[in-house]
Design a protein around this motif. Structure first.
Motif, PDB file in Angstrom:
ATOM      1  N   LEU A  88       3.971 -15.171   3.191  1.00 15.34           N
ATOM      2  CA  LEU A  88       4.910 -14.287   3.868  1.00 15.34           C
ATOM      3  C   LEU A  88       4.395 -12.856   3.882  1.00 15.34           C
ATOM      4  O   LEU A  88       4.382 -12.196   4.927  1.00 15.34           O
ATOM      5  CB  LEU A  88       6.279 -14.350   3.188  1.00 15.34           C
ATOM      6  N   PHE A  89       3.959 -12.350   2.729  1.00 16.58           N
ATOM      7  CA  PHE A  89       3.438 -10.990   2.665  1.00 16.58           C
ATOM      8  C   PHE A  89       2.138 -10.863   3.462  1.00 16.58           C
ATOM      9  O   PHE A  89       1.846  -9.801   4.015  1.00 16.58           O
ATOM     10  CB  PHE A  89       3.209 -10.573   1.215  1.00 16.58           C
ATOM     11  N   GLU A  90       1.353 -11.923   3.501  1.00 12.38           N
ATOM     12  CA  GLU A  90       0.114 -11.872   4.278  1.00 12.38           C
ATOM     13  C   GLU A  90       0.409 -11.778   5.772  1.00 12.38           C
ATOM     14  O   GLU A  90      -0.267 -11.045   6.508  1.00 12.38           O
ATOM     15  CB  GLU A  90      -0.739 -13.108   3.996  1.00 12.38           C
ATOM     16  N   ASP A  91       1.431 -12.502   6.216  1.00 14.24           N
ATOM     17  CA  ASP A  91       1.739 -12.532   7.648  1.00 14.24           C
ATOM     18  C   ASP A  91       2.516 -11.312   8.122  1.00 14.24           C
ATOM     19  O   ASP A  91       2.378 -10.894   9.280  1.00 14.24           O
ATOM     20  CB  ASP A  91       2.559 -13.783   7.978  1.00 14.24           C
ATOM     21  N   ILE A  92       3.355 -10.741   7.265  1.00 16.98           N
ATOM     22  CA  ILE A  92       4.254  -9.656   7.668  1.00 16.98           C
ATOM     23  C   ILE A  92       3.831  -8.357   6.992  1.00 16.98           C
ATOM     24  O   ILE A  92       4.224  -8.047   5.863  1.00 16.98           O
ATOM     25  CB  ILE A  92       5.724  -9.992   7.317  1.00 16.98           C
ATOM     26  N   GLY A  93       3.001  -7.579   7.674  1.00 16.24           N
ATOM     27  CA  GLY A  93       2.506  -6.327   7.100  1.00 16.24           C
ATOM     28  C   GLY A  93       3.600  -5.313   6.853  1.00 16.24           C
ATOM     29  O   GLY A  93       3.449  -4.411   6.020  1.00 16.24           O
ATOM     30  N   GLN A  94       4.726  -5.425   7.577  1.00 18.02           N
ATOM     31  CA  GLN A  94       5.836  -4.496   7.373  1.00 18.02           C
ATOM     32  C   GLN A  94       6.365  -4.547   5.940  1.00 18.02           C
ATOM     33  O   GLN A  94       6.896  -3.546   5.442  1.00 18.02           O
ATOM     34  CB  GLN A  94       6.963  -4.806   8.363  1.00 18.02           C
ATOM     35  N   LEU A  95       6.260  -5.676   5.281  1.00 14.15           N
ATOM     36  CA  LEU A  95       6.713  -5.779   3.895  1.00 14.15           C
ATOM     37  C   LEU A  95       5.936  -4.831   2.991  1.00 14.15           C
ATOM     38  O   LEU A  95       6.492  -4.249   2.054  1.00 14.15           O
ATOM     39  CB  LEU A  95       6.574  -7.223   3.395  1.00 14.15           C
ATOM     40  N   SER A  96       4.658  -4.668   3.266  1.00 18.39           N
ATOM     41  CA  SER A  96       3.834  -3.752   2.471  1.00 18.39           C
ATOM     42  C   SER A  96       3.986  -2.310   2.936  1.00 18.39           C
ATOM     43  O   SER A  96       4.167  -1.403   2.118  1.00 18.39           O
ATOM     44  CB  SER A  96       2.361  -4.172   2.541  1.00 18.39           C
ATOM     45  N   ALA A  97       3.924  -2.095   4.251  1.00 20.96           N
ATOM     46  CA  ALA A  97       3.953  -0.718   4.773  1.00 20.96           C
ATOM     47  C   ALA A  97       5.290  -0.042   4.504  1.00 20.96           C
ATOM     48  O   ALA A  97       5.341   1.125   4.094  1.00 20.96           O
ATOM     49  CB  ALA A  97       3.650  -0.724   6.264  1.00 20.96           C
ATOM     50  N   SER A  98       6.384  -0.758   4.742  1.00 21.16           N
ATOM     51  CA  SER A  98       7.702  -0.170   4.508  1.00 21.16           C
ATOM     52  C   SER A  98       7.903   0.147   3.031  1.00 21.16           C
ATOM     53  O   SER A  98       8.444   1.200   2.671  1.00 21.16           O
ATOM     54  CB  SER A  98       8.789  -1.130   4.997  1.00 21.16           C
ATOM     55  N   TYR A  99       7.475  -0.754   2.179  1.00 20.70           N
ATOM     56  CA  TYR A  99       7.608  -0.517   0.735  1.00 20.70           C
ATOM     57  C   TYR A  99       6.769   0.684   0.297  1.00 20.70           C
ATOM     58  O   TYR A  99       7.229   1.523  -0.485  1.00 20.70           O
ATOM     59  CB  TYR A  99       7.182  -1.770  -0.029  1.00 20.70           C
ATOM     60  N   TYR A 100       5.547   0.776   0.815  1.00 21.66           N
ATOM     61  CA  TYR A 100       4.679   1.904   0.476  1.00 21.66           C
ATOM     62  C   TYR A 100       5.309   3.219   0.922  1.00 21.66           C
ATOM     63  O   TYR A 100       5.188   4.244   0.241  1.00 21.66           O
ATOM     64  CB  TYR A 100       3.311   1.714   1.120  1.00 21.66           C
ATOM     65  N   ASP A 101       6.005   3.183   2.052  1.00 21.59           N
ATOM     66  CA  ASP A 101       6.700   4.385   2.521  1.00 21.59           C
ATOM     67  C   ASP A 101       7.822   4.803   1.576  1.00 21.59           C
ATOM     68  O   ASP A 101       8.076   5.998   1.382  1.00 21.59           O
ATOM     69  CB  ASP A 101       7.262   4.162   3.926  1.00 21.59           C
ATOM     70  N   VAL A 102       8.532   3.825   1.010  1.00 25.23           N
ATOM     71  CA  VAL A 102       9.586   4.162   0.051  1.00 25.23           C
ATOM     72  C   VAL A 102       8.993   4.874  -1.159  1.00 25.23           C
ATOM     73  O   VAL A 102       9.536   5.877  -1.647  1.00 25.23           O
ATOM     74  CB  VAL A 102      10.353   2.893  -0.379  1.00 25.23           C
ATOM     75  N   LEU A 103       7.865   4.392  -1.651  1.00 22.98           N
ATOM     76  CA  LEU A 103       7.211   5.063  -2.774  1.00 22.98           C
ATOM     77  C   LEU A 103       6.803   6.480  -2.389  1.00 22.98           C
ATOM     78  O   LEU A 103       6.983   7.429  -3.166  1.00 22.98           O
ATOM     79  CB  LEU A 103       5.985   4.267  -3.222  1.00 22.98           C
ATOM     80  N   GLY A 104       6.246   6.634  -1.199  1.00 18.47           N
ATOM     81  CA  GLY A 104       5.846   7.962  -0.751  1.00 18.47           C
ATOM     82  C   GLY A 104       7.016   8.890  -0.530  1.00 18.47           C
ATOM     83  O   GLY A 104       6.934  10.092  -0.801  1.00 18.47           O
ATOM     84  N   GLN A 105       8.123   8.350  -0.044  1.00 17.61           N
ATOM     85  CA  GLN A 105       9.316   9.159   0.191  1.00 17.61           C
ATOM     86  C   GLN A 105       9.809   9.799  -1.102  1.00 17.61           C
ATOM     87  O   GLN A 105      10.296  10.942  -1.096  1.00 17.61           O
ATOM     88  CB  GLN A 105      10.409   8.285   0.788  1.00 17.61           C
ATOM     89  N   HIS A 106       9.697   9.090  -2.215  1.00 17.30           N
ATOM     90  CA  HIS A 106      10.234   9.574  -3.479  1.00 17.30           C
ATOM     91  C   HIS A 106       9.152  10.089  -4.435  1.00 17.30           C
ATOM     92  O   HIS A 106       9.467  10.412  -5.585  1.00 17.30           O
ATOM     93  CB  HIS A 106      11.018   8.464  -4.160  1.00 17.30           C
ATOM     94  N   ALA A 107       7.901  10.156  -3.982  1.00 18.12           N
ATOM     95  CA  ALA A 107       6.812  10.588  -4.864  1.00 18.12           C
ATOM     96  C   ALA A 107       7.073  11.974  -5.443  1.00 18.12           C
ATOM     97  O   ALA A 107       6.703  12.257  -6.587  1.00 18.12           O
ATOM     98  CB  ALA A 107       5.490  10.575  -4.097  1.00 18.12           C
ATOM     99  N   PHE A 108       7.704  12.841  -4.645  1.00 23.57           N
ATOM    100  CA  PHE A 108       8.054  14.186  -5.112  1.00 23.57           C
ATOM    101  C   PHE A 108       9.566  14.357  -5.191  1.00 23.57           C
ATOM    102  O   PHE A 108      10.073  15.483  -5.203  1.00 23.57           O
ATOM    103  CB  PHE A 108       7.464  15.244  -4.172  1.00 23.57           C
ATOM    104  N   GLY A 109      10.285  13.260  -5.220  1.00 18.93           N
ATOM    105  CA  GLY A 109      11.733  13.316  -5.280  1.00 18.93           C
ATOM    106  C   GLY A 109      12.253  13.056  -6.679  1.00 18.93           C
ATOM    107  O   GLY A 109      11.660  13.501  -7.661  1.00 18.93           O
ATOM    108  N   ASN A 110      13.348  12.319  -6.778  1.00 16.68           N
ATOM    109  CA  ASN A 110      13.951  12.047  -8.070  1.00 16.68           C
ATOM    110  C   ASN A 110      13.736  10.593  -8.459  1.00 16.68           C
ATOM    111  O   ASN A 110      13.875   9.687  -7.635  1.00 16.68           O
ATOM    112  CB  ASN A 110      15.455  12.348  -8.026  1.00 16.68           C
ATOM    113  N   TYR A 111      13.411  10.382  -9.737  1.00 16.68           N
ATOM    114  CA  TYR A 111      13.077   9.044 -10.199  1.00 16.68           C
ATOM    115  C   TYR A 111      14.272   8.098 -10.081  1.00 16.68           C
ATOM    116  O   TYR A 111      14.092   6.904  -9.807  1.00 16.68           O
ATOM    117  CB  TYR A 111      12.583   9.085 -11.645  1.00 16.68           C
ATOM    118  N   ARG A 112      15.461   8.624 -10.230  1.00 17.88           N
ATOM    119  CA  ARG A 112      16.643   7.779 -10.121  1.00 17.88           C
ATOM    120  C   ARG A 112      16.761   7.211  -8.712  1.00 17.88           C
ATOM    121  O   ARG A 112      17.057   6.023  -8.525  1.00 17.88           O
ATOM    122  CB  ARG A 112      17.892   8.596 -10.479  1.00 17.88           C
ATOM    123  N   ASN A 113      16.508   8.025  -7.713  1.00 19.86           N
ATOM    124  CA  ASN A 113      16.559   7.563  -6.336  1.00 19.86           C
ATOM    125  C   ASN A 113      15.429   6.578  -6.033  1.00 19.86           C
ATOM    126  O   ASN A 113      15.602   5.618  -5.269  1.00 19.86           O
ATOM    127  CB  ASN A 113      16.491   8.746  -5.380  1.00 19.86           C
TER     128      ASN A 113
END
Length: 590
Positions: free
Chosen positions: A169-194
């Protein structure tokens, strides 16, 4: 030439992002007039470590070496101009500028890569696979200015682990990786609770650790909530296994035993909280994952299906009780707060980030200072990741150049970071429109690709101790867990490809056969070739550019002697780069 190289190797070394472009419009622009650059670097005893900068660029070798060391800690890669600009503007100013840069979307990069040769699913959506994500990862690593965020993003991906390893599933659907990576980037300088909140609700994490479609208890049918995420969110994502002092050392009970942070009952109680969450797509339903809209559903947080959520009280850590009768979303929020407010989270996460950025064995004092910042950023806010990142990179223990002389300081550079360091240093550019590499051959050689670890425990564990002097001194060397006889030779072979075979990056026409590959990028060695007639000057430049000024005199002499026997400037440069990249002095970043 090949035989000559092999002979040199045997005699010499028997032991052991920025982006590809120069963005002078923002890095260092307007910050370098009348600046005094001071460094603690002591490699040159006749230099006091400071130089006045009235204009650009900085040329003081100690200041440049120190700036290179800083960038090696703070980025996935950089070039010589970036070193000069960072030395000119100062580290705090550089950090503040990086914090101010807009976040660039991995999803956008991935879809742009997919658009170059688009394929469509049954719903008419452009398809993107794990391999598309990897090409997009290179696009973001090599082209974009937000180098600090990308480094922190990558570090967080090794704490909050999801992986396409072994998953169709993860191999076929790149959005699973890209969207998740974006969430990490969104909060990289934000708050750990969020960050903890959004990671817990992301469908990629729900699929990976089994709390998507996790049902409430049904004792009559022997159904009980899955405990996988409840366990890992505590052990790996927040508080760790044992109670910690603020300096990261373990608290002992009256019998000098470590005190567990949680037990099996705690896991069961948290598992009740993580029930009832499923596909967040508007057309989604409980028990499935939007097969017709899976690419879109992969980007939408999970939502609560109340009828499948475990009701009743939940008994969390430190005596907190989630009362019966409230909504499942409130249960979830209370559980995230319970973890975020646990006294362990500051030293646990702080030490993990220090290990990724600075040193495998930070002092308790270093960890303690970062815990203070995590607990309170100076404005009464807990979990401010921007403040934590800044405190780590500017901490005296991180900035003390005398660390080069301390055998317990520093860390083994990860294989993928050695690779990004090389590509950025020499301004890599794609041969076609985009960077294109599936990285299967790289994975076979080094065992490391972003978001492709073999388990939730990452590629290596933070307390790994290789046998020998490191273990005997009770020290840790996490990255050595993937450094073995196979991967060490595999890395050297890859360097050989980069330098002598003109293949710094390859495209594998068949992802299942890494041998079917062709060069997909080129590097620019013109600046190095221009000074190759002076072997000492060439090695000095590479020492700063690649090794942060940490090549020993003996290593520099070996390389200078090796390249002096060659007359062709390009061959001199190739061999010099090769020998630096396979040297122990480069492998260990102090």
């Amino acid at each position: 030439m090949k035989n000559k190289i092999l002979i040199l190797l045997c005699s010499c070394f028997v032991c052991c992002l920025v982006n590809a472009q120069t963005y002078t419009d923002y890095v260092g622009a307007g910050h370098n007039i009348g600046v005094t650059v001071t460094t603690s670097h002591d490699q040159n005893p006749n230099n006091d470590g400071s130089t006045s900068v009235d204009g650009f660029p900085v040329t003081n070798p100690d200041a440049l070496a120190d700036a290179s060391r800083f960038l090696a800690q703070a980025t996935l890669g950089y070039n010589y101009e970036m070193i000069q600009m960072t030395a000119a503007m100062g580290y705090e100013a550089w950090l503040d500028e990086q914090f101010s840069l807009p976040r660039l979307s991995m999803m956008d990069h991935m879809l742009a890569v997919a658009n170059t040769e688009p394929e469509f699913d049954d719903e008419g959506n452009i398809t993107a696979s794990m391999y598309t994500f990897r090409s997009a990862w290179w696009e973001q690593s090599m082209r974009n200015p937000d180098a600090l965020r990308h480094k922190i993003n990558y570090a967080l991906s090794q704490i909050f682990v999801i992986s396409a390893f072994g998953s169709d599933l993860f191999e076929d659907i790149g959005q699973l990786s890209a969207s998740y990576y974006d969430v990490l980037g969104q909060h990289a300088f934000g708050n750990y609770r969020n960050l903890l909140n959004d990671v817990s609700l992301h469908p990629s994490m729900g699929l990976y650790l089994n709390h998507m479609n996790n049902p409430k208890s049904d004792p009559a049918n022997n159904i009980h909530p899955d405990e996988n995420y409840a366990r890992e969110v505590m052990q790996l994502f927040s508080i760790g296994l044992y109670e910690l002092n603020p300096d990261g050392t373990r608290i002992l009970d009256g019998d000098d035993n470590f005190i567990p942070t949680y037990n099996n009952n705690d896991i069961r109680e948290f598992a009740k909280v993580f029930t009832g969450f499923g596909d967040g797509h508007p057309e989604g339903a409980w028990g499935a994952f939007s097969e017709g809209n899976i690419s879109e559903a992969a980007t939408i947080p999970m939502k609560l299906y109340p009828e499948y959520h475990e009701t009743g009280p939940k008994y969390l850590l430190n005596g907190q009780v989630v009362p019966a009768g409230q909504s499942g979303t409130q249960d979830f929020s209370d559980a995230i707060d319970n973890l975020h407010n646990h006294p362990n989270i500051g030293p646990f996460i702080g030490k993990a980030m220090i290990q990724f950025l600075i040193s495998s064995n930070p002092s308790p004092e270093f960890v303690g200072r970062i815990t203070e910042v995590f607990n309170d950023n100076g404005q009464g806010i807990r979990g401010d990741m921007q403040a934590v990142v800044k405190a780590i990179l500017l901490d005296p223990e991180a900035r003390d150049c005398n660390a080069i002389n301390q055998p317990t300081s520093g860390k083994l550079r990860e294989p993928i970071i050695r690779y990004t360091n090389f590509l950025s240093a020499f301004n890599v550019a794609p041969i076609e429109l985009t960077f294109n590499s599936f990285m299967n051959g790289w994975h076979g050689s080094t065992g490391q690709i972003p978001l492709f670890s073999p388990s939730v425990f990452n590629f290596y564990q933070p307390e790994f101790q290789p046998n020998g002097p490191i273990a005997s001194q009770d020290l840790f060397a996490p990255v050595f867990q993937i450094h073995n006889s196979s991967t060490s030779i595999g890395y050297i072979n890859k360097v050989d490809d980069w330098v002598f075979r003109d293949a710094p990056m390859v495209f594998e026409a068949n992802p299942d056969d890494p041998e079917e590959e062709e060069a997909s990028a080129i590097v620019d060695l013109s600046a190095e070739i221009a000074i190759a007639n002076d072997p000492t000057a060439l090695v000095d430049r590479l020492n700063i550019l690649l090794a942060a000024g940490q090549l020993s005199d003996n290593t520099k002499t070996i390389i200078i002697d090796a390249i002096t026997s060659l007359t062709d400037p390009a061959e001199r440069v190739d061999l010099a780069i090769y020998l630096v990249l396979i040297s122990p002095d480069y492998a260990i970043l102090k």
